[in-house]
Motif scaffolding. Structure first.
Motif, short mmCIF file in Angstrom:
data_model
loop_
_atom_site.label_atom_id
_atom_site.label_comp_id
_atom_site.label_asym_id
_atom_site.label_seq_id
_atom_site.Cartn_x
_atom_site.Cartn_y
_atom_site.Cartn_z
N UNK A 159 -8.38 18.82 -0.78
CA UNK A 159 -7.60 19.33 -1.91
C UNK A 159 -6.32 20.00 -1.43
N UNK A 160 -6.40 20.75 -0.35
CA UNK A 160 -5.18 21.38 0.22
C UNK A 160 -4.17 20.32 0.63
N UNK A 161 -4.63 19.29 1.33
CA UNK A 161 -3.75 18.26 1.85
C UNK A 161 -3.18 17.40 0.74
N UNK A 162 -3.99 17.07 -0.26
CA UNK A 162 -3.49 16.22 -1.34
C UNK A 162 -2.43 16.94 -2.17
N UNK A 163 -2.39 18.28 -2.09
CA UNK A 163 -1.37 19.06 -2.81
C UNK A 163 -0.04 19.08 -2.07
N UNK A 164 -0.02 18.66 -0.80
CA UNK A 164 1.22 18.68 -0.01
C UNK A 164 2.25 17.69 -0.52
N UNK A 181 -17.26 15.74 19.93
CA UNK A 181 -17.65 14.98 18.73
C UNK A 181 -18.56 15.82 17.86
N UNK A 182 -18.50 15.63 16.56
CA UNK A 182 -17.48 14.87 15.84
C UNK A 182 -16.12 15.55 15.93
N UNK A 183 -15.10 14.74 15.78
CA UNK A 183 -13.73 15.23 15.80
C UNK A 183 -13.05 14.73 14.53
N UNK A 184 -12.42 15.66 13.82
CA UNK A 184 -11.74 15.34 12.56
C UNK A 184 -10.25 15.57 12.71
N UNK A 185 -9.46 14.55 12.37
CA UNK A 185 -8.00 14.63 12.43
C UNK A 185 -7.46 14.27 11.05
N UNK A 186 -6.70 15.18 10.45
CA UNK A 186 -6.13 14.97 9.12
C UNK A 186 -4.62 14.83 9.26
N UNK A 187 -4.09 13.74 8.73
CA UNK A 187 -2.66 13.49 8.75
C UNK A 187 -2.14 13.45 7.32
N UNK A 188 -0.95 13.99 7.11
CA UNK A 188 -0.37 13.89 5.77
C UNK A 188 0.15 12.47 5.56
N UNK A 189 0.72 12.20 4.39
CA UNK A 189 1.15 10.83 4.08
C UNK A 189 2.31 10.36 4.95
N UNK A 190 2.90 11.27 5.73
CA UNK A 190 3.97 10.91 6.67
C UNK A 190 3.45 10.80 8.10
N UNK A 218 0.84 -1.18 0.00
CA UNK A 218 0.00 0.00 0.00
C UNK A 218 0.88 1.24 0.00
N UNK A 219 0.60 2.15 -0.89
CA UNK A 219 1.39 3.38 -0.96
C UNK A 219 0.93 4.36 0.11
N UNK A 220 1.85 5.18 0.61
CA UNK A 220 1.46 6.16 1.63
C UNK A 220 0.44 7.14 1.07
N UNK A 221 -0.55 7.42 1.86
CA UNK A 221 -1.59 8.40 1.52
C UNK A 221 -1.88 9.21 2.77
N UNK A 222 -2.43 10.40 2.59
CA UNK A 222 -2.92 11.13 3.77
C UNK A 222 -4.06 10.34 4.41
N UNK A 223 -4.26 10.57 5.71
CA UNK A 223 -5.28 9.86 6.47
C UNK A 223 -6.26 10.86 7.06
N UNK A 224 -7.53 10.53 6.96
CA UNK A 224 -8.58 11.32 7.61
C UNK A 224 -9.22 10.42 8.67
N UNK A 225 -9.16 10.87 9.92
CA UNK A 225 -9.76 10.11 11.02
C UNK A 225 -10.98 10.88 11.51
N UNK A 226 -12.11 10.20 11.50
CA UNK A 226 -13.38 10.78 11.96
C UNK A 226 -13.75 10.09 13.26
N UNK A 227 -13.67 10.81 14.37
CA UNK A 227 -14.07 10.27 15.66
C UNK A 227 -15.50 10.68 15.93
N UNK A 228 -16.32 9.70 16.30
CA UNK A 228 -17.73 9.95 16.54
C UNK A 228 -18.22 9.00 17.62
N UNK A 229 -19.46 9.17 18.04
CA UNK A 229 -20.11 8.23 18.96
C UNK A 229 -21.51 7.93 18.42
N UNK A 230 -22.06 6.83 18.88
CA UNK A 230 -23.42 6.45 18.47
C UNK A 230 -24.47 7.45 18.93
#
Length: 121
Positions: free
Chosen positions: A116-121, A86-95, A1-13
């Protein structure tokens, strides 16, 4: 799997805003395609996920508190160490570096702009 940015969505029921937000985002085909093509997306139920998770070379466990609890990873990702918003959004670059953090509702338009901003990094 190639490195990609990660988007983590934290939520509760129990989070109504989380449900509304997820519903609207899932209907936005442009957003769904952008996410699927260029990112790893993690939907993380912070209070029901009980498995041990290894993240950035650390192990995180579920913390039981009577009939409920919270996952250590949710606390680690949140700036509010006592109770995440919540919701909590955490965006990580491919590193795996934090590039964006947001507590509260995210609109589809803002999500597309951030992706789009993050994918341009």
């Amino acid at each position: 799997m190639s490195p990609r940015p990660v988007v983590i969505h934290l939520y509760t029921d129990w989070c109504a805003v989380c449900k509304i937000e997820s519903y609207h985002m899932s209907k936005d085909k442009e957003l769904v395609n952008l996410m699927n093509d260029h990112f790893y997306f993690v939907n993380f139920e912070a209070e029901k996920t009980k498995e041990k998770i290894r993240f950035q070379n650390r192990d995180f466990e579920y913390l039981q508190n009577g009939s409920s609890g919270i996952h250590e990873l949710a606390l680690a990702l949140s700036k509010n160490k006592n109770q995440p918003v919540y919701p909590l959004w955490v965006f990580l670059d491919k590193h795996q570096n934090l590039v964006y953090y947001q507590e509260g509702q995210m609109t589809s338009e803002k999500m597309k702009q951030k992706l789009l901003e993050i994918s341009a990094l």
